[in-house]
Design an enzyme around this catalytic site. Structure first.
Site, PDB file in Angstrom:
ATOM      1  N   SER A  15      45.929  61.376 -27.004  1.00  0.00           N
ATOM      2  CA  SER A  15      44.655  62.040 -26.685  1.00  0.00           C
ATOM      3  C   SER A  15      43.702  60.868 -26.061  1.00  0.00           C
ATOM      4  O   SER A  15      43.491  60.038 -26.448  1.00  0.00           O
ATOM      5  CB  SER A  15      43.920  62.704 -27.406  1.00  0.00           C
ATOM      6  OG  SER A  15      42.571  62.549 -27.488  1.00  0.00           O
TER       7      SER A  15
HETATM    8  N1  LIG Z   1      34.502  67.088 -24.259  1.00  0.00           N
HETATM    9  C1  LIG Z   1      35.600  66.521 -25.049  1.00  0.00           C
HETATM   10  C2  LIG Z   1      36.691  66.952 -24.519  1.00  0.00           C
HETATM   11  C3  LIG Z   1      37.962  66.387 -25.659  1.00  0.00           C
HETATM   12  C4  LIG Z   1      39.307  66.970 -25.441  1.00  0.00           C
HETATM   13  O1  LIG Z   1      39.467  67.707 -24.352  1.00  0.00           O
HETATM   14  N2  LIG Z   1      40.466  66.681 -26.018  1.00  0.00           N
HETATM   15  C5  LIG Z   1      41.747  67.358 -25.907  1.00  0.00           C
HETATM   16  C6  LIG Z   1      42.809  66.018 -26.516  1.00  0.00           C
HETATM   17  S1  LIG Z   1      42.729  64.796 -25.284  1.00  0.00           S
HETATM   18  C7  LIG Z   1      41.471  68.369 -26.827  1.00  0.00           C
HETATM   19  O2  LIG Z   1      42.240  68.305 -28.203  1.00  0.00           O
HETATM   20  N3  LIG Z   1      41.258  69.683 -26.403  1.00  0.00           N
HETATM   21  C8  LIG Z   1      41.173  70.855 -26.930  1.00  0.00           C
HETATM   22  C9  LIG Z   1      40.110  71.862 -26.485  1.00  0.00           C
HETATM   23  O3  LIG Z   1      39.619  71.461 -25.397  1.00  0.00           O
HETATM   24  O4  LIG Z   1      39.986  72.913 -26.910  1.00  0.00           O
HETATM   25  C10 LIG Z   1      35.383  65.016 -24.513  1.00  0.00           C
HETATM   26  O5  LIG Z   1      34.700  64.542 -23.665  1.00  0.00           O
HETATM   27  O6  LIG Z   1      35.858  64.228 -25.437  1.00  0.00           O
END
Ligand SMILES: N[C@@H](CCC(=O)N[C@@H](CS)C(=O)NCC(=O)O)C(=O)O
EC number: 2.5.1.18
Length: 225
Positions: A15
């Site tokens: 991730s």
């Molecule tokens: N808005 C968050 C997004 C984080 C994200 O999208 N993580 C991914 C893995 S790289 C995930 O697990 N997403 C699940 C989801 O969006 O429901 C950030 O900027 O950190």
């Protein structure tokens, strides 16, 4: 006052947003410590979180996948990282590197563990190495460990103890509400607990912890009197 404040952040090297959160929290670890807030980085397997919760990785939705390019651009500037590139083999199963990290966490100093974690993201997201392959994983960690140590780490990735430990960490994250990564469970000095998803909610975290200047993003180290 004895503080119980703690940030427990669940991460997978698959991730990129986990890389952002790791970079940011690691950078501010000493400042957080001076406020009595300990940070614990916990390896999980994100694939199993998705299965357990019925979630899908963001890149499966074309609009989200396209938006990630904007995040990459902003993260480069904000977190001071190179522009991450989607690996040519993706997604890869990160089970073995994540199990290896659990072994490293319990056998080596914290700084070594954190550097081993960081190097996984560097290999996968900056250098396009398929760290699910033993040869690439060895190469990633070869500068950090002696050959005998590396052999033990690689062996641990196949051992029941570390298989179970990764499953337990992942189950614990899901039990704590995780549906993606990074996932943070935060306890403040009053013993209250809450959770945050992502690498973009630290302002809420500081507010909950009662640190920072209320408007600013980054907690400065507490003055030692
Ligand atoms: N808005 C968050 C997004 C984080 C994200 O999208 N993580 C991914 C893995 S790289 C995930 O697990 N997403 C699940 C989801 O969006 O429901 C950030 O900027 O950190």
């Amino acid at each position: 006052m004895t503080s119980t404040a703690r940030i427990t952040t669940y991460l997978d090297c698959v991730s990129p947003y986990s890389y952002y959160a790791f970079t940011f929290l690691n950078k501010h670890r000493a400042a957080l410590d001076s406020h009595g807030v300990k940070v614990d980085f916990v390896p999980i397997f994100l694939g199993a979180v998705n299965v357990a919760t019925g979630n899908q990785p963001p890149w499966k939705l074309p609009a989200k996948a396209a938006y990630s390019a904007i995040d990459v651009h902003n993260a480069k500037r904000y977190f001071g990282l190179p522009a991450l590139k989607r690996p040519s083999v993706f997604p890869i199963p990160t089970i073995k590197p994540q199990r290896g990290l659990i072994y490293i966490k319990s056998h080596f100093p914290e700084e070594t563990y954190l550097e081993a974690f960081r190097l996984l993201w560097v290999s996968l997201w900056e250098q396009d190495k398929d760290i699910s392959q033993e040869s690439q994983l060895r190469e990633t960690w070869s500068g950090l460990f002696k050959e005998g140590e590396l052999k033990n780490i690689i062996e641990a990735t196949e051992e029941e103890e570390y298989k179970n430990a990764l499953t337990e960490n992942t189950n614990e994250a899901v039990k704590n509400g995780a549906f993606g990564a990074p996932w943070s469970v935060v306890r403040n000095a009053k013993g209250e607990e809450t959770r945050y998803f992502g690498s973009d909610r630290f302002h809420f975290m500081w507010e909950f912890l009662g640190i920072g200047d209320g408007a600013g993003f980054v907690p400065s180290p507490k003055a030692v009197l």
